[in-house]
Design a protein around this motif. Structure first.
Motif, short mmCIF file in Angstrom:
data_model
loop_
_atom_site.label_atom_id
_atom_site.label_comp_id
_atom_site.label_asym_id
_atom_site.label_seq_id
_atom_site.Cartn_x
_atom_site.Cartn_y
_atom_site.Cartn_z
N ASP A 178 -43.82 12.47 47.30
CA ASP A 178 -44.41 13.79 47.50
C ASP A 178 -44.25 14.65 46.25
OD1 ASP A 178 -44.91 12.90 50.04
OD2 ASP A 178 -43.57 14.34 51.04
N ALA A 179 -43.08 14.61 45.64
CA ALA A 179 -42.84 15.39 44.42
C ALA A 179 -43.81 14.97 43.32
CB ALA A 179 -41.40 15.23 43.96
N ALA A 180 -44.04 13.66 43.20
CA ALA A 180 -45.00 13.16 42.20
C ALA A 180 -46.40 13.66 42.51
CB ALA A 180 -44.96 11.64 42.14
N LEU A 181 -46.79 13.60 43.77
CA LEU A 181 -48.13 14.06 44.15
C LEU A 181 -48.35 15.51 43.75
CD1 LEU A 181 -50.86 13.65 45.65
CD2 LEU A 181 -49.69 14.53 47.68
N TYR A 182 -47.42 16.37 44.09
CA TYR A 182 -47.59 17.79 43.80
C TYR A 182 -47.48 18.08 42.30
CZ TYR A 182 -47.54 18.23 48.82
OH TYR A 182 -47.84 18.08 50.15
N ALA A 193 -57.51 28.15 48.85
CA ALA A 193 -56.52 28.32 49.93
C ALA A 193 -55.11 28.05 49.42
CB ALA A 193 -56.85 27.37 51.08
N ASP A 194 -54.17 28.72 50.05
CA ASP A 194 -52.74 28.48 49.83
C ASP A 194 -52.23 27.47 50.85
OD1 ASP A 194 -52.12 30.22 47.68
OD2 ASP A 194 -52.13 31.94 49.03
N PHE A 195 -51.08 26.89 50.56
CA PHE A 195 -50.42 26.00 51.52
C PHE A 195 -50.01 26.81 52.74
CE2 PHE A 195 -49.66 23.58 47.63
CZ PHE A 195 -49.97 22.30 48.05
N PRO A 196 -50.19 26.25 53.95
CA PRO A 196 -49.79 26.98 55.15
C PRO A 196 -48.30 27.30 55.18
CG PRO A 196 -50.73 24.83 55.73
CD PRO A 196 -50.81 24.98 54.25
N ASP A 197 -47.46 26.41 54.68
CA ASP A 197 -46.03 26.70 54.72
C ASP A 197 -45.65 27.79 53.71
OD1 ASP A 197 -46.57 24.72 52.80
OD2 ASP A 197 -44.57 23.88 52.92
N TYR A 198 -46.50 28.06 52.73
CA TYR A 198 -46.27 29.20 51.84
C TYR A 198 -46.62 30.49 52.59
CZ TYR A 198 -47.04 32.69 48.26
OH TYR A 198 -47.02 33.85 47.54
N ALA A 229 -61.47 20.82 44.98
CA ALA A 229 -60.34 19.88 45.01
C ALA A 229 -59.29 20.42 45.96
CB ALA A 229 -59.75 19.73 43.61
N ALA A 230 -58.67 19.51 46.72
CA ALA A 230 -57.63 19.92 47.68
C ALA A 230 -56.56 18.85 47.74
CB ALA A 230 -58.24 20.13 49.06
N VAL A 231 -55.34 19.28 47.98
CA VAL A 231 -54.21 18.36 48.15
C VAL A 231 -53.71 18.51 49.57
CG1 VAL A 231 -52.43 19.98 47.35
CG2 VAL A 231 -52.08 17.53 47.07
N SER A 232 -53.15 17.46 50.11
CA SER A 232 -52.61 17.50 51.46
C SER A 232 -51.43 18.45 51.55
CB SER A 232 -52.12 16.11 51.88
OG SER A 232 -53.17 15.18 51.84
N PRO A 233 -51.32 19.13 52.69
CA PRO A 233 -50.14 19.98 52.89
C PRO A 233 -48.89 19.12 53.09
CG PRO A 233 -51.53 20.02 54.83
CD PRO A 233 -52.26 19.23 53.78
N ARG A 234 -47.76 19.73 52.94
CA ARG A 234 -46.49 19.02 52.98
C ARG A 234 -46.23 18.33 54.32
NH1 ARG A 234 -41.56 21.96 50.38
NH2 ARG A 234 -42.81 23.72 51.02
N HIS A 235 -46.73 18.86 55.43
CA HIS A 235 -46.41 18.31 56.74
C HIS A 235 -47.19 17.04 57.10
CE1 HIS A 235 -49.90 20.89 57.63
NE2 HIS A 235 -50.16 19.98 58.57
N THR A 236 -48.19 16.64 56.33
CA THR A 236 -48.96 15.44 56.66
C THR A 236 -48.21 14.19 56.21
OG1 THR A 236 -50.20 15.57 54.60
CG2 THR A 236 -51.19 16.61 56.51
N ASP A 237 -48.50 13.08 56.89
CA ASP A 237 -47.81 11.82 56.58
C ASP A 237 -48.41 11.12 55.36
OD1 ASP A 237 -45.95 12.06 58.62
OD2 ASP A 237 -47.26 11.08 60.07
N LEU A 238 -49.71 10.89 55.37
CA LEU A 238 -50.37 10.18 54.27
C LEU A 238 -51.04 11.21 53.36
CD1 LEU A 238 -51.97 7.27 56.30
CD2 LEU A 238 -49.93 7.19 54.85
N LYS A 239 -50.33 11.58 52.32
CA LYS A 239 -50.80 12.65 51.44
C LYS A 239 -51.69 12.11 50.32
CE LYS A 239 -46.65 15.39 52.20
NZ LYS A 239 -46.06 14.52 53.19
#
Length: 129
Positions: free
Chosen positions: A9-13, A38-43, A72-82
């Motif tokens: 996850d750290a590498a992805l972000y 959009a911002d991350f929901p957990d933010y 472009a969009a990245v998966s939020p932190r709570h998803t399993d397959l990012k």
């Protein structure tokens, strides 16, 4: 084989931040508008908790003066397959990228700044710019 999801996850972000920088550079070079979508929901809902991702941006777009060109969009932190999704607006062309230690991958092929430029130049040609 064990999978270290926290490191992955750290590498992805981290790679997401690189992609955002590439998009901003391209926008500046070609006179496009880089815009946070959009911002991350957990933010947004973090209340008093510290925020520990390297950016608040979950999705961003490149726009011409007449409208959106690329998102472009990245998966939020709570998803399993990012992963990262890229989409050209006004068509069905899209890409799904995944993280590797060295960068983002398009299947098994590294997704590079040059690859992004090829996609975006093609989109600009398609809209008559």
């Amino acid at each position: 084989m064990a999978h270290d999801s926290k490191a992955h996850d750290a590498a992805l972000y981290r790679h997401w931040m690189t992609l955002l920088a590439w998009m901003q550079d391209f926008a500046q070079e070609r006179g496009l508008i880089f815009e946070k979508v959009a911002d991350f929901p957990d933010y947004i809902y973090r209340m008093e908790r510290a925020y520990d991702l390297p950016t608040t941006i979950m999705s961003a777009s490149l726009n011409t003066s007449t409208g959106p060109l690329f998102v472009a969009a990245v998966s939020p932190r709570h998803t399993d397959l990012k992963g990262v999704s890229l989409r050209l607006m006004g068509g069905s062309k899209h890409w799904h990228l995944h993280a590797d230690d060295a960068g983002l991958l398009e299947g098994k092929r590294p997704f590079t700044r040059q690859r992004l430029h090829v996609i975006l130049e093609g989109a600009l040609t398609g809209v008559g710019r």
